[in-house]
Structure formats: C-alpha cells, structure tokens
Design a protein around this motif. Sequence first.
Motif, PDB file in Angstrom:
ATOM      1  N   VAL A 153       0.761  -1.260   0.273  1.00 31.54           N
ATOM      2  CA  VAL A 153       0.411   0.166  -0.084  1.00 31.54           C
ATOM      3  C   VAL A 153       1.049   1.434  -0.356  1.00 31.54           C
ATOM      4  CG1 VAL A 153      -1.948  -1.168   1.230  1.00 31.54           C
ATOM      5  CG2 VAL A 153      -0.553   0.171   2.937  1.00 31.54           C
ATOM      6  N   GLY A 154       0.598   2.460  -0.572  1.00 33.56           N
ATOM      7  CA  GLY A 154       0.798   3.630  -0.353  1.00 33.56           C
ATOM      8  C   GLY A 154       1.677   4.167  -1.364  1.00 33.56           C
ATOM      9  N   MET A 155       1.504   5.777  -1.785  1.00 30.40           N
ATOM     10  CA  MET A 155       1.675   6.123  -2.805  1.00 30.40           C
ATOM     11  C   MET A 155       0.713   6.112  -3.779  1.00 30.40           C
ATOM     12  SD  MET A 155       3.635   8.013  -4.550  1.00 30.40           S
ATOM     13  CE  MET A 155       4.444   8.729  -6.399  1.00 30.40           C
ATOM     14  N   GLY A 156      -0.710   5.850  -3.400  1.00 23.19           N
ATOM     15  CA  GLY A 156      -1.858   5.657  -4.722  1.00 23.19           C
ATOM     16  C   GLY A 156      -2.443   4.049  -4.418  1.00 23.19           C
ATOM     17  N   LEU A 157      -1.656   3.308  -3.384  1.00 23.67           N
ATOM     18  CA  LEU A 157      -2.333   1.897  -3.840  1.00 23.67           C
ATOM     19  C   LEU A 157      -2.776   2.093  -2.931  1.00 23.67           C
ATOM     20  CD1 LEU A 157       0.958   0.978  -5.421  1.00 23.67           C
ATOM     21  CD2 LEU A 157      -0.376  -0.587  -5.280  1.00 23.67           C
TER      22      LEU A 157
END
Length: 179
Positions: A153-157
Amino acid sequence: MQQDIERVLITEEQIREKIKELGAQISEDFRGKDLVVVGILKGAALFCADLFRAISIPAELDFMRITSYGAATKSTGVHRVLLDLDYTLEGRHVLIVEDIVDTGLTIKFLKEYLSQRGPASLSVAALLDKPSRRKVEVTIDYRGFEVPDFFVVGMGLDYAEKYRNLRDICILKPEIYKS
Ligand code: PRP
Ligand code: MN
Ligand code: MG
C-alpha cells in the motif's frame, strides 16, 4: 495508519529518484511527438502527478477510471469504463500510467480499448510490477520497481480505500487484511 504497517518496502526517496529517471527516459523517447499521458484512477493519481511533472517535453494529461464488474469477475478481466478521456487519440502517442500491474488484466483491457481509437503508439508506465501474479502477458515499457507478492500500500495503492496517502510503498500487516 502507521501501526498497520509491517515494514517499508520502497522509500519515498527511492520512488522520487526512479520517477526522475522514468521522466527523463519518456521525455527522450517522445521528443517532438504529440504525447498524451493517461492516468488510471484512482490508484495511479499520485504516481501520475509526479511522473507528469518529471516529463520535460510538451504533453497533455488526461484520466480514466475503470472498474471490474464486481468481486466475482475481478479475476476475469471484465471491465467497465466509469470515466473516459476528453480528447481524441487519433494519430497521437498515448502513455497509460498505472500504479501497479498485478494480473495484467487491467492493462490488457485498456490497451484493447484504447487501440480502437487509432493512436500512433500505446505505451505503459507502471510504478510497480508484481509478475508473480500475472495471468496475461503484458509489456511494461517504463517500469519503476518489481515487487514480491506482498500486500503493498501507499503512493496511491490502497487496501479498502485506505493507506493511499502513505509516502513510502509499505507492506501491510497480514492481520489487517486477514481479519
Ligand atoms: C488496482 C491497480 C491497478 C489494477 C491492477 O486498481 O490500481 O489499476 O488494480 O490489477 P490487475 O493487473 O490485476 O488488473 P483497483 O481496481 O484496485 O482500483 P483503484 O485504482 O481505484 O484502487
Ligand atoms: Mn487502479
Ligand atoms: Mg485498489
């Protein structure tokens, strides 16, 4: 949010460096060409914004949003277009921007869908590539990082629409998505 994270897989700094390289390569490859950059919402919104600013040649920015027809068909690659492009692609160079290529079904659908509009070329940029999950063969022309089969997850995920605003690519604690 941080307490749900097992560990950081790719740091914000590594991402920034990689995007700089990808932007330079894209700028070189499409110099003098009519380039349309197409971000795929929602996941790619953040990567696309950064990549677009790393491109130093004239380019247009557009977005699409697609969805698979619900959980049961998620793995079949049956997609529906929720938001389409504003402009024609006839004779133009199109760069599809994705946050991650997993099974590859989304990219396969998009390439088939957009190729019907007569683009001069159709390329793919993806921040992450998870080849272990691939169901169909797809070419990623501009790839950020290959990742193992962890829930990232993270940076849009996201996971259930959360964690998109984490600045690093992080591995989620298994108890979060198993509970
Ligand atoms: C995720 C991701 C890619 C796609 C990749 O989007 O952002 O678009 O799945 O999976 P695939 O290679 O197996 O097709 P998602 O459907 O979760 O929507 P989101 O971008 O709004 O999070
Ligand atoms: Mn997506
Ligand atoms: Mg998602």
